[in-house]
Write an enzyme that holds these catalytic residues in place. Sequence first.
Site, mmCIF file in Angstrom:
data_model
loop_
_atom_site.group_PDB
_atom_site.id
_atom_site.type_symbol
_atom_site.label_atom_id
_atom_site.label_comp_id
_atom_site.label_asym_id
_atom_site.label_seq_id
_atom_site.Cartn_x
_atom_site.Cartn_y
_atom_site.Cartn_z
ATOM 1 N N PRO A 16 -1.144 0.348 -18.890
ATOM 2 C CA PRO A 16 -2.192 -0.797 -18.945
ATOM 3 C C PRO A 16 -1.789 -1.528 -20.404
ATOM 4 O O PRO A 16 -1.195 -0.933 -21.225
ATOM 5 C CB PRO A 16 -3.494 -0.149 -19.574
ATOM 6 C CG PRO A 16 -3.544 1.174 -19.011
ATOM 7 C CD PRO A 16 -2.311 1.677 -18.915
ATOM 8 N N CYS A 17 -1.438 -2.837 -20.147
ATOM 9 C CA CYS A 17 -0.864 -3.618 -21.267
ATOM 10 C C CYS A 17 -1.628 -4.565 -21.696
ATOM 11 O O CYS A 17 -1.364 -5.343 -22.671
ATOM 12 C CB CYS A 17 0.401 -4.394 -20.358
ATOM 13 S SG CYS A 17 -0.394 -4.908 -18.944
ATOM 14 N N GLN A 18 -3.059 -4.435 -21.788
ATOM 15 C CA GLN A 18 -3.834 -5.677 -22.354
ATOM 16 C C GLN A 18 -3.583 -5.532 -23.883
ATOM 17 O O GLN A 18 -3.672 -6.656 -24.618
ATOM 18 C CB GLN A 18 -5.420 -5.080 -22.109
ATOM 19 C CG GLN A 18 -5.862 -5.266 -20.655
ATOM 20 C CD GLN A 18 -5.573 -4.410 -19.685
ATOM 21 O OE1 GLN A 18 -4.726 -3.372 -20.146
ATOM 22 N NE2 GLN A 18 -6.103 -4.358 -18.546
ATOM 23 N N ALA A 19 -3.435 -4.243 -24.427
ATOM 24 C CA ALA A 19 -3.236 -4.329 -25.888
ATOM 25 C C ALA A 19 -2.429 -4.937 -26.252
ATOM 26 O O ALA A 19 -2.084 -5.404 -27.560
ATOM 27 C CB ALA A 19 -2.942 -2.844 -26.383
ATOM 28 N N PHE A 20 -1.260 -5.525 -25.452
ATOM 29 C CA PHE A 20 -0.026 -6.122 -26.031
ATOM 30 C C PHE A 20 -0.163 -7.521 -25.840
ATOM 31 O O PHE A 20 0.695 -8.510 -26.122
ATOM 32 C CB PHE A 20 1.309 -5.628 -25.303
ATOM 33 C CG PHE A 20 1.269 -4.184 -25.551
ATOM 34 C CD1 PHE A 20 2.135 -3.822 -26.693
ATOM 35 C CD2 PHE A 20 1.120 -3.314 -24.516
ATOM 36 C CE1 PHE A 20 2.145 -2.305 -26.955
ATOM 37 C CE2 PHE A 20 1.092 -1.792 -24.947
ATOM 38 C CZ PHE A 20 1.816 -1.664 -26.206
#
Length: 180
Positions: free
Chosen positions: A167-171
């Site tokens: 999951p890439c939301q944090a980036f």
Amino acid sequence: MIKERIDIKKIDGQLFEIKLVEPENSKPASFTHYLHNHTNGVSQFYKKDALAFVKEILVKEYPMNEITNKVAEEALQYLIFDLNKTVPFPAPEKPKFKFIDLFAGIGGFRMAFQNLEGKCVFTSEWDKYSKQTYKANFGEIPFGDITKEKTKSYIPNNFDVLCAGFPCQAFFIAEKTWWI
Ligand SMILES: C[S@@+](CC[C@H](N)C(=O)[O-])C[C@H]1O[C@@H](n2cnc3c(N)ncnc32)[C@H](O)[C@@H]1O
């Protein structure tokens, strides 16, 4: 039979959301991984659970019969026949490398790696509906939460590529967007 339940509890005057989750049953995932890896030296990681899974099913189906390990083993071997023909996106017949598919979703990355002649030897995805779709596409049920030691213990030690669509939301960086 609670698979997952969310309760709201008041503790010391504060409201807490409590999520109760049953421990995941890894046997169905091991079973499908065993069947799809019987020729490449990886099946040893899945065999114990796969046999236990087949035994459980046979005991339920044939309660009057004695289901020995030998009977379960024979049933398991029988299931291996023609396996690749029953899935829409089968593994390449002569793979050039092995990979593992983490945060697998519905298998978009797997498709790309299979097209490059790769053989997937382990997969993990925790979302129920993605798992169902993945099974329909490739015949394998992914293992669950990859942060759990139990899930990681099934990862074989002989693979060439680790593929992880985490999951890439944090980036992401939020910016203003103007719609005209
Ligand atoms: C960006 S998507 C990956 C899409 C995938 N590469 C594909 O081709 O379909 C990230 C996925 O990671 C899964 N996921 C998130 N945390 C996970 C965890 N701890 N264990 C297993 N899967 C997880 C999500 O359910 C989601 O399907």
